[in-house]
Design a protein around this motif. Structure first.
Motif, short mmCIF file in Angstrom:
data_model
loop_
_atom_site.label_atom_id
_atom_site.label_comp_id
_atom_site.label_asym_id
_atom_site.label_seq_id
_atom_site.Cartn_x
_atom_site.Cartn_y
_atom_site.Cartn_z
N ASP A 24 5.96 63.12 24.36
CA ASP A 24 6.74 64.12 25.44
C ASP A 24 6.38 63.94 26.78
O ASP A 24 7.12 63.98 27.50
N GLU A 25 5.12 63.35 27.12
CA GLU A 25 4.98 63.18 28.47
C GLU A 25 5.64 62.09 28.87
O GLU A 25 6.22 62.29 30.21
N LEU A 26 6.04 61.16 27.91
CA LEU A 26 6.82 60.05 28.75
C LEU A 26 8.21 60.35 28.82
O LEU A 26 9.03 59.91 29.71
N ARG A 27 8.68 61.21 27.84
CA ARG A 27 10.11 61.68 28.10
C ARG A 27 10.27 62.42 29.29
O ARG A 27 11.29 62.31 29.84
N GLY A 28 9.43 63.37 29.45
CA GLY A 28 9.24 64.17 30.70
C GLY A 28 9.26 63.45 31.96
O GLY A 28 10.20 63.58 32.90
N TRP A 29 8.53 62.18 31.90
CA TRP A 29 8.54 61.38 32.99
C TRP A 29 9.83 60.67 33.42
O TRP A 29 10.46 60.53 34.43
N VAL A 30 10.45 60.12 32.46
CA VAL A 30 11.72 59.24 32.30
C VAL A 30 12.93 60.19 32.68
O VAL A 30 13.71 59.76 33.29
N MET A 31 12.80 61.60 32.44
CA MET A 31 14.11 62.39 33.17
C MET A 31 13.76 63.01 34.41
O MET A 31 14.48 63.61 34.94
N ASP A 32 12.48 62.70 35.12
CA ASP A 32 12.18 63.24 36.38
C ASP A 32 12.64 62.03 37.25
O ASP A 32 11.93 61.27 37.59
N ALA A 33 13.85 62.37 37.81
CA ALA A 33 14.46 61.26 38.68
C ALA A 33 13.70 60.81 39.89
O ALA A 33 13.50 59.40 39.93
N PRO A 34 12.70 61.51 40.58
CA PRO A 34 11.90 61.05 41.66
C PRO A 34 10.75 60.10 41.16
O PRO A 34 10.14 59.26 41.86
N SER A 35 10.18 60.23 40.01
CA SER A 35 9.19 59.67 39.59
C SER A 35 9.94 58.29 39.06
O SER A 35 9.98 58.27 37.96
N ARG A 36 9.10 57.22 39.72
CA ARG A 36 9.56 55.91 39.26
C ARG A 36 8.54 55.22 38.40
O ARG A 36 9.17 54.27 37.80
N SER A 37 7.39 55.38 38.39
CA SER A 37 6.26 54.58 37.62
C SER A 37 5.50 55.28 36.89
O SER A 37 4.86 56.59 37.37
N TRP A 38 4.99 54.79 35.86
CA TRP A 38 3.94 55.42 35.02
C TRP A 38 3.32 54.28 34.17
O TRP A 38 3.63 53.13 33.82
N ALA A 39 1.96 54.86 34.08
CA ALA A 39 1.10 53.78 33.21
C ALA A 39 0.50 54.02 32.01
O ALA A 39 0.01 55.51 31.98
N LEU A 40 0.19 53.43 30.91
CA LEU A 40 -0.33 53.91 29.72
C LEU A 40 -1.81 53.05 29.90
O LEU A 40 -1.54 51.74 29.97
N THR A 41 -2.87 53.56 29.87
CA THR A 41 -3.89 52.91 30.02
C THR A 41 -4.87 53.18 29.02
O THR A 41 -4.97 54.15 28.40
N GLY A 42 -6.16 52.40 28.72
CA GLY A 42 -6.97 52.62 27.96
C GLY A 42 -7.53 51.21 27.30
O GLY A 42 -6.92 50.15 27.61
N GLU A 43 -8.60 51.35 26.35
CA GLU A 43 -9.10 50.11 25.82
C GLU A 43 -8.20 49.45 24.80
O GLU A 43 -7.08 49.97 24.56
N GLY A 44 -8.30 48.25 24.81
CA GLY A 44 -7.62 47.39 24.00
C GLY A 44 -7.61 47.86 22.50
O GLY A 44 -8.69 48.42 22.18
N GLY A 45 -6.22 47.65 21.86
CA GLY A 45 -6.47 48.03 20.44
C GLY A 45 -6.06 49.78 20.25
O GLY A 45 -6.28 50.21 19.05
N LYS A 46 -5.84 50.49 21.18
CA LYS A 46 -6.00 51.97 21.18
C LYS A 46 -4.52 52.37 21.00
O LYS A 46 -4.17 53.38 20.77
N THR A 57 14.58 51.63 44.18
CA THR A 57 15.84 51.67 43.24
C THR A 57 15.80 52.86 42.46
O THR A 57 14.87 53.63 42.46
N ALA A 58 16.71 52.91 41.55
CA ALA A 58 16.63 53.92 40.51
C ALA A 58 15.66 53.53 39.49
O ALA A 58 15.78 54.29 38.13
N CYS A 59 15.30 52.48 39.32
CA CYS A 59 14.60 51.66 38.19
C CYS A 59 13.50 52.61 37.82
O CYS A 59 12.76 53.20 38.95
N LYS A 60 13.18 52.55 36.63
CA LYS A 60 11.66 53.22 36.13
C LYS A 60 10.92 52.05 35.57
O LYS A 60 11.38 51.19 34.92
N VAL A 61 9.65 52.23 35.80
CA VAL A 61 8.72 51.04 35.33
C VAL A 61 7.51 51.95 34.62
O VAL A 61 6.79 52.82 35.20
N LEU A 62 7.67 51.15 33.15
CA LEU A 62 6.34 51.84 32.65
C LEU A 62 5.52 50.51 32.22
O LEU A 62 5.95 49.35 31.78
N LEU A 63 4.08 50.48 32.48
CA LEU A 63 3.24 49.48 32.22
C LEU A 63 2.22 50.11 31.40
O LEU A 63 1.83 51.00 31.55
#
Length: 195
Positions: free
Chosen positions: A14-36, A146-152
């Motif tokens: 749900d948080e990611l869906r909110g981010w992708v719909m928020d036009a000004p927000s261009r980037s989002w990161a999913l962080t955490g230990e390996g295997g999570k 640009t209007a691109c969205k970047v998820l890492l």
């Protein structure tokens, strides 16, 4: 081979869906230990985004810097999609069928990719950016025009991304039980087999 269904993580999705719909927000990161489950969560999100990605996004590009993955109970060596900025740019140029630019100098490639992504914005997933951290500046700063969205996905939170990230932790309680049950079913093992 069909991927196992994602267990839990509804709030993260749900948080990611909110981010992708928020036009000004261009980037989002999913962080955490390996295997999570960072990659699994990103994959589930992208699968849903294929159906309902907001305009003006024209495409989805999945680019992985992973050099190893856990497959069928063992770690397997794999070929990454990119290892540095030039190979990441080459991947995008190929995706946009702009192969004549593959032999150009790096600066010309960057300008061409920026022009392409300005005309045809994409949701770009950079999986396991830890393996090629020097590409981050281009995707974080240059693409912000640009209007691109970047998820890492990354084990470490990039500097300055605290307000645009989700910390992925291990599952607990009923979600952990559901995950274990799903994997036992996948392997054809009965839950009581372990005494």
């Amino acid at each position: 081979r069909r991927a196992a269904a994602l267990v839990g993580r509804r709030r993260d999705l749900d948080e990611l869906r909110g981010w992708v719909m928020d036009a000004p927000s261009r980037s989002w990161a999913l962080t955490g230990e390996g295997g999570k489950g960072k990659t699994a969560l990103a994959f589930e999100f992208v699968a849903a985004a294929c159906q309902d990605a907001p305009r003006p996004l024209e495409s989805i590009l999945w680019m992985s810097a992973k050099q190893r993955e856990f497959r069928e109970g063992a770690v397997a060596e794999i070929t990454p999609d990119f290892t540095d900025l030039e190979s990441a740019l080459d991947r995008i140029l190929r995706e946009y069928n702009w192969s004549e630019a593959l032999g150009w100098e790096l600066v010309a490639k960057k300008l061409t990719v920026l022009e392409l992504l300005a005309k045809f914005p994409a949701l770009i997933v950079l999986d396991d950016i830890d393996s090629a951290a020097e590409v981050l500046h281009f995707f974080e700063v240059d693409l912000s025009r640009t209007a691109c969205k970047v998820l890492l996905t990354s084990r470490l939170l990039p500097f300055g991304w605290a307000k645009s990230s989700t910390q992925i932790r291990g599952l607990s309680g009923p979600e952990a039980d559901q995950f274990i049950d799903s994997r036992l079913d996948r392997m054809g093992v009965k839950r009581g087999a372990f005494g």
